[in-house]
Motif scaffolding. Structure first.
Motif, mmCIF file in Angstrom:
data_model
loop_
_atom_site.group_PDB
_atom_site.id
_atom_site.type_symbol
_atom_site.label_atom_id
_atom_site.label_comp_id
_atom_site.label_asym_id
_atom_site.label_seq_id
_atom_site.Cartn_x
_atom_site.Cartn_y
_atom_site.Cartn_z
ATOM 1 N N ARG A 174 10.883 11.757 37.521
ATOM 2 C CA ARG A 174 10.615 13.195 37.402
ATOM 3 C C ARG A 174 9.522 13.715 38.323
ATOM 4 N NH1 ARG A 174 7.093 14.931 32.209
ATOM 5 N NH2 ARG A 174 5.258 13.767 32.788
ATOM 6 N N LEU A 206 11.508 13.252 29.558
ATOM 7 C CA LEU A 206 11.494 12.323 30.695
ATOM 8 C C LEU A 206 10.099 11.725 30.942
ATOM 9 C CD1 LEU A 206 13.779 14.298 33.185
ATOM 10 C CD2 LEU A 206 14.379 12.264 31.845
ATOM 11 N N TYR A 225 9.141 7.966 32.225
ATOM 12 C CA TYR A 225 10.392 7.500 32.840
ATOM 13 C C TYR A 225 10.261 6.098 33.438
ATOM 14 C CZ TYR A 225 14.643 7.818 35.746
ATOM 15 O OH TYR A 225 15.868 7.601 36.326
#
Length: 182
Positions: A94, A134, A137
């Motif tokens: 992200r 997210l 991640y």
């Protein structure tokens, strides 16, 4: 060679800037011949200049038109463009940003998607929820990727090379791995 090319270029610019002052306006034919001669000396050497710059890897410092410096992130994007379905949805790291630029593929979301948030509260809430989902991640395991696959319909995950998963590897380079989510 570079010195000759740069010097010739400076002389052409100096000549063009001063030709009226020197009274050469009436002698346009002569100045045209001189300018053409100088250009004839410079133009054939441009490819030599370009080869010298690329050979010395100045492209790692300066972006020449049409020649981007190598990047693992851009490499992965280009690979995805050439080797994944146009309608494939990708999960990407992200905080890298810009995956769509070279891949021309859809993603679940990244930080750059937040720019339009100032125009829509509804969009801002939806985007922020995805960014929170997210978060972390780089440490997701296979179960988390399966969960995101089911929720968003993502079929491909792009991770940093240090993140090893038990999914089929589609592609990898020095910095990233592209996984097929089964």
């Amino acid at each position: 060679r570079i010195i000759i090319i740069v010097t010739a270029f400076i002389l052409v610019l100096y000549f063009i800037a001063n030709w009226r002052k020197w009274g050469l306006l009436k002698k346009a034919a002569m100045s045209g011949i001189i300018a053409t001669t100088i250009l004839a000396l410079v133009v054939p050497r441009f490819s030599t200049l370009k080869q010298t710059i690329i050979k010395n890897q100045i492209t790692q410092i300066v972006n020449l038109p049409g020649k981007l410096p190598y990047s693992d992130w851009v490499d992965v994007q280009r690979w995805c463009k050439e080797n994944t379905p146009v309608d494939a949805l990708h999960l990407v790291v992200r905080n890298t940003g810009g995956f769509r630029i070279h891949s021309q593929r859809a993603i679940v979301g990244d930080w750059k998607d937040g720019a339009p948030c100032v125009f829509s509260e509804k969009y801002a809430k939806k985007w922020w929820a995805r960014m929170q989902e997210l978060k972390g991640y780089d440490s997701f395991d296979e179960e988390k990727f399966k969960e995101l696959k089911e929720k968003y319909g993502a079929s491909i995950a792009v991770t940093r090379k240090s993140q090893k998963l038990n999914f089929p590897i589609m592609y990898q380079n020095n910095g990233f791995i592209v996984y097929r989510l089964n």
